[in-house]
Write a protein that holds these residues in place. Structure first.
Motif, PDB file in Angstrom:
ATOM      1  N   ILE A 190      37.726  45.304  32.297  1.00 41.92           N
ATOM      2  CA  ILE A 190      38.070  44.272  33.278  1.00 41.92           C
ATOM      3  C   ILE A 190      37.682  44.806  34.652  1.00 41.92           C
ATOM      4  CG2 ILE A 190      39.923  42.928  34.309  1.00 41.92           C
ATOM      5  CD1 ILE A 190      41.385  43.202  31.623  1.00 41.92           C
ATOM      6  N   VAL A 191      36.742  44.113  35.288  1.00 43.37           N
ATOM      7  CA  VAL A 191      36.283  44.508  36.617  1.00 43.37           C
ATOM      8  C   VAL A 191      36.871  43.532  37.627  1.00 43.37           C
ATOM      9  CG1 VAL A 191      34.283  44.874  38.089  1.00 43.37           C
ATOM     10  CG2 VAL A 191      34.133  45.403  35.651  1.00 43.37           C
ATOM     11  N   HIS A 192      37.512  44.072  38.635  1.00 43.48           N
ATOM     12  CA  HIS A 192      38.085  43.236  39.685  1.00 43.48           C
ATOM     13  C   HIS A 192      38.168  44.057  40.966  1.00 43.48           C
ATOM     14  CE1 HIS A 192      41.589  45.427  38.239  1.00 43.48           C
ATOM     15  NE2 HIS A 192      42.179  45.144  39.388  1.00 43.48           N
ATOM     16  N   SER A 193      38.678  43.448  42.000  1.00 41.25           N
ATOM     17  CA  SER A 193      38.797  44.177  43.261  1.00 41.25           C
ATOM     18  C   SER A 193      40.071  43.770  43.979  1.00 41.25           C
ATOM     19  CB  SER A 193      37.588  43.900  44.153  1.00 41.25           C
ATOM     20  OG  SER A 193      37.535  42.538  44.464  1.00 41.25           O
ATOM     21  N   GLY A 227      37.834  42.676  50.952  1.00 37.98           N
ATOM     22  CA  GLY A 227      38.607  43.040  49.767  1.00 37.98           C
ATOM     23  C   GLY A 227      37.805  42.968  48.496  1.00 37.98           C
ATOM     24  N   ILE A 228      36.964  41.936  48.346  1.00 44.01           N
ATOM     25  CA  ILE A 228      36.191  41.810  47.104  1.00 44.01           C
ATOM     26  C   ILE A 228      34.945  42.678  47.123  1.00 44.01           C
ATOM     27  CG2 ILE A 228      37.036  39.488  46.649  1.00 44.01           C
ATOM     28  CD1 ILE A 228      34.293  38.429  47.522  1.00 44.01           C
ATOM     29  N   GLN A 248      46.333  38.531  33.463  1.00 43.61           N
ATOM     30  CA  GLN A 248      46.144  37.092  33.271  1.00 43.61           C
ATOM     31  C   GLN A 248      45.898  36.396  34.601  1.00 43.61           C
ATOM     32  OE1 GLN A 248      49.638  35.839  31.164  1.00 43.61           O
ATOM     33  NE2 GLN A 248      48.887  36.573  29.175  1.00 43.61           N
ATOM     34  N   LEU A 249      46.616  36.799  35.636  1.00 44.43           N
ATOM     35  CA  LEU A 249      46.411  36.222  36.968  1.00 44.43           C
ATOM     36  C   LEU A 249      45.017  36.554  37.488  1.00 44.43           C
ATOM     37  CD1 LEU A 249      47.510  34.715  39.433  1.00 44.43           C
ATOM     38  CD2 LEU A 249      48.352  36.917  40.261  1.00 44.43           C
ATOM     39  N   ILE A 250      44.565  37.784  37.300  1.00 41.77           N
ATOM     40  CA  ILE A 250      43.209  38.175  37.712  1.00 41.77           C
ATOM     41  C   ILE A 250      42.182  37.309  36.982  1.00 41.77           C
ATOM     42  CG2 ILE A 250      41.498  40.022  37.543  1.00 41.77           C
ATOM     43  CD1 ILE A 250      43.837  41.988  38.016  1.00 41.77           C
ATOM     44  N   LEU A 274      42.239  33.749  38.483  1.00 37.86           N
ATOM     45  CA  LEU A 274      41.663  33.693  39.825  1.00 37.86           C
ATOM     46  C   LEU A 274      40.153  33.903  39.820  1.00 37.86           C
ATOM     47  CD1 LEU A 274      44.360  35.627  41.885  1.00 37.86           C
ATOM     48  CD2 LEU A 274      43.951  33.164  41.824  1.00 37.86           C
ATOM     49  N   ASN A 275      39.649  34.681  38.869  1.00 35.46           N
ATOM     50  CA  ASN A 275      38.221  34.957  38.820  1.00 35.46           C
ATOM     51  C   ASN A 275      37.424  33.900  38.070  1.00 35.46           C
ATOM     52  OD1 ASN A 275      38.361  37.285  40.313  1.00 35.46           O
ATOM     53  ND2 ASN A 275      38.677  38.584  38.527  1.00 35.46           N
TER      54      ASN A 275
END
Length: 113
Positions: free
Chosen positions: A38-41, A23-24, A58-60, A63-64
């Motif tokens: 904002i970079v996420h996966s 996933g990541i 905010q949750l991302i 968690l990051n």
């Protein structure tokens, strides 16, 4: 019951780790919000636009940005080092003599101390 639990954990934990790593690694993308990138996966359908709410961003962020200090590692390292020293110290007292050729039968009596 304990055997069933161990059997489930034997398969669940590797599958959880592999799916997390996939996933990541495979689904990295970015969003620009108010000039901030904002970079996420997370898994999403390629080719379709998606967005996140403020709460999701905010949750991302939470968690990051997990901070892990070494306060838990120092006692663990100390216990491991002391255990190793105790094992080496006790073993040297329990087995003071070693055969020079294991598995070979000696034809003479051992030396007298």
């Amino acid at each position: 019951m304990k055997q069933l639990y161990l059997h489930i954990m034997k398969w669940f934990l590797p599958v959880l780790f592999i799916s997390y790593m996939a996933g990541i690694t495979l689904f990295t993308h970015s969003h620009v919000v108010n000039g901030v990138t904002i970079v996420h996966s997370h898994p999403f359908k390629k080719g379709s636009e998606h967005s996140h709410t403020t709460v999701e961003f905010q949750l991302i962020h939470l968690l990051n940005h997990v901070l892990v200090t070494d306060s838990g590692l120092i006692p663990t390292f100390a216990v491991a080092a002391l255990s190793l020293l105790c094992i080496l110290f006790i073993r040297s007292q329990v087995e003071p003599y070693h055969r020079s050729c294991p598995g070979v039968i000696s034809l003479r009596a051992p030396p007298v101390a």
